[in-house]
Scaffold this active site. Structure first.
Site, PDB file in Angstrom:
ATOM      1  N   ASP A 290    -125.363 -49.036   0.060  1.00  0.00           N
ATOM      2  CA  ASP A 290    -126.245 -47.913   0.397  1.00  0.00           C
ATOM      3  C   ASP A 290    -127.502 -48.407   1.115  1.00  0.00           C
ATOM      4  O   ASP A 290    -128.221 -47.599   1.712  1.00  0.00           O
ATOM      5  CB  ASP A 290    -126.682 -47.196  -0.900  1.00  0.00           C
TER       6      ASP A 290
ATOM      7  N   LYS B 104    -116.213 -39.725  -0.441  1.00  0.00           N
ATOM      8  CA  LYS B 104    -116.355 -41.171  -0.233  1.00  0.00           C
ATOM      9  C   LYS B 104    -115.063 -41.881  -0.650  1.00  0.00           C
ATOM     10  O   LYS B 104    -114.601 -42.797   0.032  1.00  0.00           O
ATOM     11  CB  LYS B 104    -117.569 -41.701  -1.013  1.00  0.00           C
TER      12      LYS B 104
ATOM     13  N   GLN C 145    -124.073 -42.904  -7.252  1.00  0.00           N
ATOM     14  CA  GLN C 145    -124.428 -41.626  -6.634  1.00  0.00           C
ATOM     15  C   GLN C 145    -125.743 -41.118  -7.222  1.00  0.00           C
ATOM     16  O   GLN C 145    -125.885 -41.010  -8.438  1.00  0.00           O
ATOM     17  CB  GLN C 145    -123.294 -40.614  -6.861  1.00  0.00           C
TER      18      GLN C 145
END
Ligand code: NDP
Length: 292
Positions: A120, A53, A97
């Site tokens: 997200d 990422k 995460q």
């Protein structure tokens, strides 16, 4: 023989488009999209995802800020960092995460993120907006699946779509997105009876169960479009999807491979959400939370 949908190539094209749009945004507003990525603990797979990422952010010309915290960090320390990032004008997207260590409640952490920076798309505010058909940030993996279909010229409207898996990050948001695109949607799970009969009706079959090669040729309708979200590491170290690729590619019209199908799209959509967040903040002229 099915056409193989090349997710790696499509994702790369999207990443180039995003880089160009980020340059345009900078030229017009001097705003450079910024993503903060928070990793807690030492999970090897999470470290790999976070590294990818960050690399993707740098390639797109974004600012990437990384926080690596020990596995025993207090929940309150994590929410304090998120609170600071919520107010940070240089950061437009915040990603924590998952999974988190057991003593940290993921719901508390997700809800601590300003929904405008929840790139997200997991915050209840963003899920709620998706539910009402007026999405803000959408979950990256299902969003990537729609992009794959659109860019491959696959019609969604009116199609019989079957999803295997009902998780909050893939199956459920994907069902809402496909409904919004006028598919007829069925969601399957471990209590579904006669799974093969249900999947056999699908014109569009998406598997996100996390079970290696469980979708076999006899479960697939002739000419179906088959999207494989599963990423399953075998004992040998080989990565396989949920779909028995060789067998099913004889029957399907389109199919995604693993690796190189849905996986690369998830990161491309994370960049897209971050760019959108920066763009919205630039055009709306503030960094404040939407009304809850
Ligand atoms: P979860 O484990 O959270 O959910 C799996 C879902 O599949 C559950 O709803 C479960 O049903 C259902 N399921 C499992 N086994 C069966 C079965 N035999 N028959 C029918 N349904 C079944 O997984 P995630 O959604 O997080 O991930 C799914 C897969 O997708 C994993 O392999 C993951 O690695 C991969 N993934 C890939 C991404 C990418 O970018 N390519 C991103 C996210 C995930 P029940 O609810 O009844 O337990």
């Amino acid at each position: 023989m099915a056409i193989i949908i090349d997710g790696k190539k499509i994702a790369q094209d999207i990443r180039m488009e995003i880089r160009d749009k980020a340059l345009e945004l900078k030229a017009k507003t001097e705003i450079v999209p910024g993503l903060a990525v928070i990793l807690v603990g030492e999970d090897p797979a999470s470290k790999i995802y976070v590294g990818r990422k960050e690399d993707a952010c740098k390639d797109a010309g974004f600012v990437s800020r990384e926080y690596r915290l020990p596995a025993d960090v207090y929940e309150s320390e994590l929410t304090d960092i998120i609170g600071d990032l919520n107010l940070d004008n240089g950061i437009h997207g915040i990603l924590v995460q998952l999974p988190l260590p057991g003593h940290i409640n993921p719901d508390t952490i997700i809800e601590a993120i300003d929904p405008r920076k929840d790139v997200d798309g997991f915050h209840p505010y963003n899920i709620g907006r998706l539910f009402y058909g007026n999405p803000y940030h959408r979950a990256c993996t299902p969003m990537g699946i729609l992009e794959l279909l659109d860019r491959s010229g696959v019609e969604i409207e009116g199609k019989e779509a079957v999803i295997v898996g009902r998780s909050n990050i893939v199956g459920k948001p994907l069902a809402l997105m496909l409904l919004a695109r006028h598919a007829t949607v069925t969601v399957c799970h471990t209590r579904t009876k006669n799974l093969a009969e249900v999947t056999g009706r699908a014109e569009l079959l998406i598997s996100a169960a996390g079970r290696p090669e469980m979708i076999t040729g006899d479960m697939v309708r002739d000419g179906a479009v088959v999207i494989d979200v599963g990423m399953n590491r075998l004992g040998s170290g080989k990565l396989v999807g949920d779909v028995a690729f060789h067998e099913v590619s004889e029957i399907a019209s389109y199919i995604t491979p693993v690796p190189g199908g849905v996986g690369p799209m998830t990161i491309a959509m994370l960049l897209k959400n971050t760019l959108n967040a920066a763009h919205l903040i630039a055009t709306q002229g503030c960094n404040c939370s939407p009304q809850r």
